[in-house]
Design an enzyme around this catalytic site. Structure first.
Site, PDB file in Angstrom:
ATOM      1  CG  ASP A  71      -0.280  -0.618   2.515  1.00  0.00           C
ATOM      2  OD1 ASP A  71       0.908  -0.493   2.630  1.00  0.00           O
ATOM      3  OD2 ASP A  71      -1.073  -1.105   3.299  1.00  0.00           O
ATOM      4  CG  HIS A 141      -5.771  -2.276   8.879  1.00  0.00           C
ATOM      5  ND1 HIS A 141      -6.028  -0.905   9.280  1.00  0.00           N
ATOM      6  CD2 HIS A 141      -4.671  -2.475   9.227  1.00  0.00           C
ATOM      7  CE1 HIS A 141      -4.754  -0.305   9.662  1.00  0.00           C
ATOM      8  NE2 HIS A 141      -3.804  -1.334   9.576  1.00  0.00           N
ATOM      9  CD  GLU A 146      -8.793   0.957   8.009  1.00  0.00           C
ATOM     10  OE1 GLU A 146      -8.455   0.018   8.633  1.00  0.00           O
ATOM     11  OE2 GLU A 146      -7.818   2.089   7.857  1.00  0.00           O
TER      12      GLU A 146
END
Ligand code: F6R
Length: 245
Positions: A71, A141, A146
């Site tokens: 990410d 998470h 999430e």
């Protein structure tokens, strides 16, 4: 407990780094073109430190390794000190002989929607992730997926929830500077990895680890998607393991 999930409990964050880095080294030494999935955050720091120390002592070759990060915050340039590109360069890539052209991190400054759509394809074109390293949020998470998480999701733009923004504000001068959006591999992208190592340390992760290991598969705890995978190793310190049966 899922029989495909192996749990290793270690003393502390140092042992966590030692154990995890050894597994990564064994893995990169075992394949002609290893494809690694990497995570950022404070948990993998000791792992990366051991990998750097190993390179300094043993000159382990990383020139054949391909990596994909999970990410990136949205809107930060690559040279922003808070970006995950900066983190990876600074903590690992600058100190080993990996070819930076083979290190992929979701791009947050571009047409992010179309980049997100391409990221899973880029991973596939390199043969898929062989070994994915994951941390875990206090809310369960993985990546920035999430709760409630879509277990079918691929890489996409995601909103960070207030508890994640608060948790990550420790890396920023003020909470207002924490980006509220990120680009993240999805749950399905993560489950596509052939093998997964999830690491956690500290009491604040104990509840999420309990859900991961003993809870039922439930989108309100995104980590429980890992119970559907057939090769997961969970390496945790005693504090993170404190609520396990
Ligand atoms: C980071 C990531 C996140 C972190 C998680 C735990 O790339 O994907 O899921 O692993 O937020 O962060 P730390 O390790 O800082 O507690």
């Amino acid at each position: 407990m899922n029989k495909n999930m192996k749990i290793i409990v270690v003393e502390d964050k140092i042992q966590l780094g030692r154990t995890t880095s050894q597994m990564i080294l064994d893995f990169i030494n075992s394949k002609p073109i290893p494809v690694l999935g990497l995570a950022t955050g404070s948990t993998p720091e000791s792992t990366y430190q051991f990998l750097v120390e190993d390179y300094q002592k043993n000159h382990t070759d990383w020139s054949h390794v391909i990596s994909f990060n999970l990410d990136e915050y949205l809107g930060l340039t690559m040279d922003d000190k808070q970006s995950y590109r900066y983190f990876m360069n600074y903590k690992l890539f600058n100190h080993i002989n990996i070819n930076k052209d083979n290190t992929f991190i979701p791009l947050s400054i571009c047409d992010v929607e179309s980049f997100a759509n391409q990221y899973d394809q880029m991973i596939l074109e390199k043969g898929g992730i062989d070994l994915q390293l994951l941390g875990i949020g206090e809310n369960g998470h993985i990546g920035f997926n999430e709760p409630p998480a879509d277990f079918e999701s691929l890489t996409s733009i995601v909103d960070l929830v207030p508890s994640t923004i608060k948790a990550n504000s420790r890396f920023f001068a003020t909470i207002d500077q924490v980006p509220v959006k990120a680009i993240s591999m999805g749950i399905k992208s993560i489950l596509n990895a052939k093998k997964i190592i999830l690491i956690a340390n500290g009491e604040n992760k104990a509840q999420a680890i309990k859900q991961l290991v003993d809870g039922k598969i439930d989108s309100t705890w995104p980590c429980t998607a890992l119970r559907m995978h057939n090769d997961v190793i969970v390496i945790i310190d005693k504090k993170a393991a404190s609520l396990l049966k």
